[in-house]
Design a protein around this motif. Structure first.
Motif, short mmCIF file in Angstrom:
data_model
loop_
_atom_site.label_atom_id
_atom_site.label_comp_id
_atom_site.label_asym_id
_atom_site.label_seq_id
_atom_site.Cartn_x
_atom_site.Cartn_y
_atom_site.Cartn_z
N THR A 1 -4.31 15.32 11.04
CA THR A 1 -4.72 15.63 9.67
C THR A 1 -3.84 14.84 8.69
OG1 THR A 1 -3.25 17.53 9.44
CG2 THR A 1 -5.46 17.95 10.29
N PHE A 2 -4.44 14.45 7.56
CA PHE A 2 -3.68 13.71 6.55
C PHE A 2 -4.27 13.94 5.16
CE2 PHE A 2 -6.99 10.82 8.00
CZ PHE A 2 -7.41 10.17 6.85
N ASP A 3 -3.48 13.60 4.15
CA ASP A 3 -3.94 13.73 2.77
C ASP A 3 -3.56 12.53 1.91
OD1 ASP A 3 -1.21 14.06 2.36
OD2 ASP A 3 -1.35 16.19 1.95
N THR A 4 -2.96 11.50 2.54
CA THR A 4 -2.50 10.33 1.81
C THR A 4 -2.88 9.07 2.58
OG1 THR A 4 -0.64 11.57 0.92
CG2 THR A 4 -0.48 9.17 0.81
N ILE A 5 -3.42 8.11 1.86
CA ILE A 5 -3.68 6.78 2.42
C ILE A 5 -2.82 5.81 1.64
CG2 ILE A 5 -5.38 4.94 2.70
CD1 ILE A 5 -7.51 7.17 2.97
N VAL A 6 -1.94 5.10 2.34
CA VAL A 6 -1.09 4.09 1.71
C VAL A 6 -1.67 2.73 2.05
CG1 VAL A 6 1.23 3.13 1.54
CG2 VAL A 6 0.93 5.59 1.90
N THR A 7 -1.89 1.92 1.02
CA THR A 7 -2.49 0.61 1.23
C THR A 7 -1.64 -0.46 0.55
OG1 THR A 7 -4.50 -0.69 0.97
CG2 THR A 7 -4.00 0.86 -0.79
N SER A 8 -1.68 -1.67 1.09
CA SER A 8 -0.90 -2.76 0.51
C SER A 8 -1.69 -3.55 -0.53
CB SER A 8 -0.41 -3.70 1.61
OG SER A 8 -1.51 -4.23 2.32
N SER A 9 -3.01 -3.33 -0.59
CA SER A 9 -3.83 -4.04 -1.57
C SER A 9 -5.09 -3.24 -1.89
CB SER A 9 -4.20 -5.42 -1.05
OG SER A 9 -5.01 -5.30 0.10
N LEU A 10 -5.65 -3.54 -3.04
CA LEU A 10 -6.89 -2.89 -3.47
C LEU A 10 -7.89 -3.95 -3.86
CD1 LEU A 10 -5.29 -0.05 -5.56
CD2 LEU A 10 -6.67 0.26 -3.52
N PRO A 11 -9.17 -3.74 -3.65
CA PRO A 11 -9.73 -2.58 -2.97
C PRO A 11 -9.30 -2.52 -1.51
CG PRO A 11 -11.44 -4.22 -3.38
CD PRO A 11 -10.19 -4.72 -4.02
N SER A 12 -9.40 -1.33 -0.95
CA SER A 12 -8.97 -1.10 0.43
C SER A 12 -10.07 -0.34 1.17
CB SER A 12 -7.68 -0.28 0.43
OG SER A 12 -7.27 0.01 1.74
N GLU B 1 -11.72 1.58 -4.35
CA GLU B 1 -11.56 0.51 -5.34
C GLU B 1 -10.22 0.58 -6.06
OE1 GLU B 1 -13.66 -1.99 -5.77
OE2 GLU B 1 -15.08 -1.20 -4.31
N GLN B 2 -9.68 1.81 -6.17
CA GLN B 2 -8.44 1.98 -6.92
C GLN B 2 -7.56 3.05 -6.30
OE1 GLN B 2 -10.33 2.78 -10.64
NE2 GLN B 2 -10.53 4.96 -10.26
N ALA B 3 -6.27 2.96 -6.60
CA ALA B 3 -5.34 4.01 -6.20
C ALA B 3 -5.60 5.23 -7.09
CB ALA B 3 -3.90 3.53 -6.35
N GLY B 4 -5.22 6.39 -6.61
CA GLY B 4 -5.37 7.58 -7.44
C GLY B 4 -5.67 8.82 -6.63
N LEU C 1 -6.98 14.29 -1.64
CA LEU C 1 -6.66 13.01 -1.00
C LEU C 1 -6.08 12.09 -2.06
CD1 LEU C 1 -6.81 10.92 1.34
CD2 LEU C 1 -9.12 10.39 0.54
N GLN C 2 -4.95 11.46 -1.73
CA GLN C 2 -4.41 10.47 -2.65
C GLN C 2 -4.36 9.11 -1.98
OE1 GLN C 2 -0.40 11.55 -3.83
NE2 GLN C 2 0.16 12.18 -1.78
N VAL C 3 -4.72 8.11 -2.76
CA VAL C 3 -4.63 6.72 -2.31
C VAL C 3 -3.49 6.09 -3.10
CG1 VAL C 3 -5.81 4.51 -2.12
CG2 VAL C 3 -7.06 6.64 -1.71
N VAL C 4 -2.50 5.57 -2.36
CA VAL C 4 -1.28 5.07 -2.97
C VAL C 4 -1.12 3.60 -2.63
CG1 VAL C 4 1.24 5.34 -3.02
CG2 VAL C 4 -0.23 7.36 -2.76
N LEU C 5 -0.81 2.81 -3.66
CA LEU C 5 -0.54 1.39 -3.47
C LEU C 5 0.92 1.24 -3.09
CD1 LEU C 5 -1.80 -1.42 -3.61
CD2 LEU C 5 -1.15 -1.50 -6.02
N ALA C 6 1.19 0.65 -1.92
CA ALA C 6 2.56 0.49 -1.44
C ALA C 6 3.30 -0.50 -2.31
CB ALA C 6 2.56 0.01 0.02
N ARG C 7 4.56 -0.24 -2.51
CA ARG C 7 5.41 -1.17 -3.28
C ARG C 7 5.76 -2.36 -2.39
NH1 ARG C 7 9.46 2.05 -7.18
NH2 ARG C 7 7.95 3.54 -7.96
#
Length: 133
Positions: free
Chosen positions: A24-35, A103-106, A124-130
């Motif tokens: 189970t998860f609630d966060t998706i971390v991505t290095s670029s958008l869209p993802s 398409e976007q983090a948030g 669910l949160q989509v987070v752009l990795a630093r």
């Protein structure tokens, strides 16, 4: 009816009436958008009682910060009829989702709607990795 479980996960299966959930998860971390998230499942366990017998319409929505659904229409109909000599009836529902595009983090929410009422909301949160320094 009672929602016993509603989760976003890597995968799920129904094994002889048992809901088996993996990751189970609630966060998706991505290095670029869209993802695009390759695969996930939404697993739901509902308990029905005598008063719930009949036909029900379920809707599954993935809502972005603008209030728009980003999933194709997922709207199965549920027919509920309790077997004789039981006090309640449990049903597992699993929805496998492929190639969800963000398409976007948030902040997003997975809304489970039965008969036009939200019965559960999964955050669910989509987070752009630093970028590393």
């Amino acid at each position: 009816m009672d929602i016993q479980a509603a989760v976003l996960c890597d995968s799920a299966t129904d094994y002889r009436g048992k809901l088996c959930i993996l990751g189970t998860f609630d966060t998706i971390v991505t290095s670029s958008l869209p993802s695009t998230h390759p695969h996930c499942s939404i697993a739901i366990r509902i308990v029905f009682r005598d008063a719930d017998e009949g036909d029900h319409k379920l809707k599954l929505r993935l809502i972005n910060e603008d209030g728009k659904n980003i999933l194709p229409n997922i709207e199965p109909e549920l027919h509920v009829k309790l077997p004789e000599n039981v006090f309640f009836y449990s049903r597992n529902l699993i929805f496998n989702l492929q190639q969800i595009r963000f398409e976007q983090a948030g902040l997003y929410s997975i809304d489970i709607i039965i008969d036009e009422q939200i019965v559960s909301r999964i955050p669910l949160q989509v987070v752009l990795a630093r970028k590393g320094k």
